[in-house]
Design a protein around this motif. Sequence first.
Motif, short mmCIF file in Angstrom:
data_model
loop_
_atom_site.label_atom_id
_atom_site.label_comp_id
_atom_site.label_asym_id
_atom_site.label_seq_id
_atom_site.Cartn_x
_atom_site.Cartn_y
_atom_site.Cartn_z
N GLY A 97 0.76 -1.24 0.00
CA GLY A 97 0.00 0.00 0.00
C GLY A 97 0.79 1.28 0.00
N ALA A 98 2.12 1.21 -0.18
CA ALA A 98 2.90 2.44 -0.26
C ALA A 98 2.47 3.22 -1.51
N PHE A 99 2.45 4.53 -1.40
CA PHE A 99 2.07 5.38 -2.52
C PHE A 99 3.16 5.39 -3.58
N ASP A 100 4.41 5.49 -3.15
CA ASP A 100 5.53 5.52 -4.09
C ASP A 100 6.82 5.22 -3.33
N TYR A 101 7.90 5.15 -4.08
CA TYR A 101 9.21 4.73 -3.57
C TYR A 101 10.24 5.69 -4.12
N LEU A 102 11.03 6.33 -3.26
CA LEU A 102 12.04 7.30 -3.69
C LEU A 102 13.42 6.91 -3.17
N MET A 103 14.43 7.27 -3.93
CA MET A 103 15.82 6.97 -3.55
C MET A 103 16.47 8.18 -2.88
N LYS A 104 17.24 7.91 -1.81
CA LYS A 104 18.08 8.94 -1.19
C LYS A 104 19.36 9.04 -2.00
N PRO A 105 19.95 10.16 -2.15
CA PRO A 105 19.43 11.45 -1.70
C PRO A 105 18.32 11.90 -2.65
N VAL A 106 17.22 12.34 -2.09
CA VAL A 106 16.07 12.75 -2.89
C VAL A 106 16.13 14.27 -3.10
N GLU A 107 15.80 14.68 -4.31
CA GLU A 107 15.72 16.11 -4.59
C GLU A 107 14.49 16.67 -3.89
N LEU A 108 14.62 17.83 -3.26
CA LEU A 108 13.52 18.42 -2.51
C LEU A 108 12.29 18.63 -3.39
N GLU A 109 12.48 19.11 -4.60
CA GLU A 109 11.34 19.36 -5.49
C GLU A 109 10.62 18.06 -5.84
N GLU A 110 11.38 16.99 -6.07
CA GLU A 110 10.76 15.70 -6.38
C GLU A 110 9.95 15.20 -5.18
N LEU A 111 10.53 15.32 -3.98
CA LEU A 111 9.83 14.89 -2.78
C LEU A 111 8.57 15.73 -2.56
N LEU A 112 8.67 17.03 -2.75
CA LEU A 112 7.49 17.90 -2.60
C LEU A 112 6.38 17.49 -3.56
N CYS A 113 6.74 17.21 -4.80
CA CYS A 113 5.73 16.78 -5.79
C CYS A 113 5.07 15.48 -5.37
N LYS A 114 5.86 14.53 -4.90
CA LYS A 114 5.30 13.24 -4.46
C LYS A 114 4.41 13.42 -3.24
N ILE A 115 4.81 14.28 -2.30
CA ILE A 115 3.98 14.55 -1.12
C ILE A 115 2.66 15.17 -1.55
N GLN A 116 2.72 16.14 -2.47
CA GLN A 116 1.49 16.78 -2.96
C GLN A 116 0.59 15.78 -3.67
N ASP A 117 1.17 14.91 -4.49
CA ASP A 117 0.38 13.89 -5.19
C ASP A 117 -0.27 12.93 -4.20
N ALA A 118 0.49 12.51 -3.20
CA ALA A 118 -0.04 11.59 -2.19
C ALA A 118 -1.16 12.27 -1.40
N ASN A 119 -0.99 13.53 -1.07
CA ASN A 119 -2.00 14.27 -0.32
C ASN A 119 -3.27 14.42 -1.17
N LYS A 120 -3.12 14.70 -2.46
CA LYS A 120 -4.29 14.82 -3.34
C LYS A 120 -5.05 13.50 -3.38
N LYS A 121 -4.33 12.38 -3.47
CA LYS A 121 -4.97 11.07 -3.48
C LYS A 121 -5.74 10.84 -2.18
N LYS A 122 -5.11 11.18 -1.07
CA LYS A 122 -5.76 11.02 0.23
C LYS A 122 -7.05 11.84 0.29
N CYS A 123 -6.97 13.09 -0.16
CA CYS A 123 -8.14 13.98 -0.14
C CYS A 123 -9.26 13.45 -1.03
N LEU A 124 -8.92 12.92 -2.18
CA LEU A 124 -9.93 12.38 -3.11
C LEU A 124 -10.62 11.15 -2.53
N GLN A 125 -9.90 10.38 -1.73
CA GLN A 125 -10.47 9.16 -1.16
C GLN A 125 -11.37 9.44 0.04
N GLN A 126 -11.27 10.64 0.61
CA GLN A 126 -12.07 10.94 1.80
C GLN A 126 -13.48 11.34 1.44
#
Length: 126
Positions: A97-126
């Motif tokens: 059930g993980a949303f996605d998988y990222l490699m360290k060191p992760v670029e801040l912008e990439e992580l921010l985008c993934k967090i936003q996408d995951a949050n959007k998915k969470k909001c849509l499911q509520q």
Amino acid sequence: MSTCSVLLVDDEAEFIETLAKRLTRRGLKVHLAFSGQEALDFLAANEADVAVLDVKMPGMDGIEALQKIKALKPGLEVLMLTAHANVEVAMRGMELGAFDYLMKPVELEELLCKIQDANKKKCLQQ
């Protein structure tokens, strides 16, 4: 989008403290846990929109923590983060059930985008 609450889970204190500062500057509400058990304790009493979970931690590893987090908070989106490329672990995390998988060191912008996408998915499911 309302302020996204993110739980960072990693045994590398310096890494997540630095990451927390950078994410907070970007407007996210950030909580820290330094182990899988600490994350579970936090989530038992608090809400978060997205968790960023390190795979390789002493004691309870990220896969075990993911299973327990999903049992406790099925709607919480979890991003797996690791410095160790391992396709099997990534696939297992996604199966659990993980949303996605990222490699360290992760670029801040990439992580921010993934967090936003995951949050959007969470909001849509509520």
